[in-house]
Design an enzyme around this catalytic site. Sequence first.
Site, mmCIF file in Angstrom:
data_model
loop_
_atom_site.group_PDB
_atom_site.id
_atom_site.type_symbol
_atom_site.label_atom_id
_atom_site.label_comp_id
_atom_site.label_asym_id
_atom_site.label_seq_id
_atom_site.Cartn_x
_atom_site.Cartn_y
_atom_site.Cartn_z
ATOM 1 N N SER A 183 -0.781 3.163 -3.295
ATOM 2 C CA SER A 183 0.307 2.494 -2.375
ATOM 3 C C SER A 183 1.177 1.978 -3.491
ATOM 4 O O SER A 183 0.907 1.486 -4.838
ATOM 5 C CB SER A 183 -0.315 1.378 -1.495
ATOM 6 N N TYR A 196 -4.996 -6.044 0.281
ATOM 7 C CA TYR A 196 -5.131 -4.628 0.389
ATOM 8 C C TYR A 196 -4.283 -4.204 -0.578
ATOM 9 O O TYR A 196 -4.681 -3.457 -1.461
ATOM 10 C CB TYR A 196 -3.939 -4.484 1.487
#
Length: 291
Positions: A183, A196
């Site tokens: 990400s 995350y």
Amino acid sequence: MAEDKFEKIDEQVDPQEQGRQPGFEKDMSPEPIYDDKDYKGAGKLEGKVALITGGDSGIGRAVAIAFAKEGANVAIAYLDEHEDAEKTVKEIESYGVKAFKSATDVSDVENCNQLVVDVISEFGQLNVLVNNAGKQFPQDDFLNISPDQLMETFTTNIFSMFYLSQAAIPHMQKGDSIINTSSVTAYRGSSELIDYSATKGAITTFTRSLSQSLSDKGIRVNSVAPGPIWTPLIPASFDAGKVGEHGGDTPMERRGQPSEVAPAYVYFASKDSTYVTGQAIHVNGGDFISS
């Protein structure tokens, strides 16, 4: 597919939220663009078998369809989004290849081992592993990240990659590949997605390290680091206000579509990238520029 088509669709995003991880594509408005009809397969993955976690929707669905267009038989794993998964299977099969689906929780090592056994039983081989399943739980205050949330985020996002890679590698050969979904948050961080982001940073380092470990076997390991992409994870994670603004702060001033990310996975899965391992492709509308 023309860029103005993406922009036009992006303007029509309705206020929405689901409040349940990892989210349902069938409940999104508008539906993400998962199949770029302008993308024509060239047989780059003929004779290959791919396993994609989180393959029922979002980026996973788009990758599954792109792989199918390139001639691969595709297995998808998902949690419990059965309607989304069935639609993905039909889309895969519409391109004349075989599909297989498995509802399982990849945060559990035994489930991961059984998943690979099932794929080998179904297809007799496994050539491309796409570790794509993920969850995120925004918290405005770092102190509100509970031990349970931390464990769920890490077991789903990074532990599963260890489990599945360990299960898959004995069945893989020279020329096969592992592709991990990282990400943009791994590179620029996120104040409300700290756990995350930490898993995505771990995925980046996992990719680099595993690529070195498997180089003598000829198995390539790479990652794709998407930015703000219109997937079920967005309305499942954020309130309606943030969903409506999603992607608007990128240099391209819009969110991306899953179909815009899928070709990066095709590149890593195919012979186009035979001299590439341990690397990341950033598909993020200019949100982060890697040095």
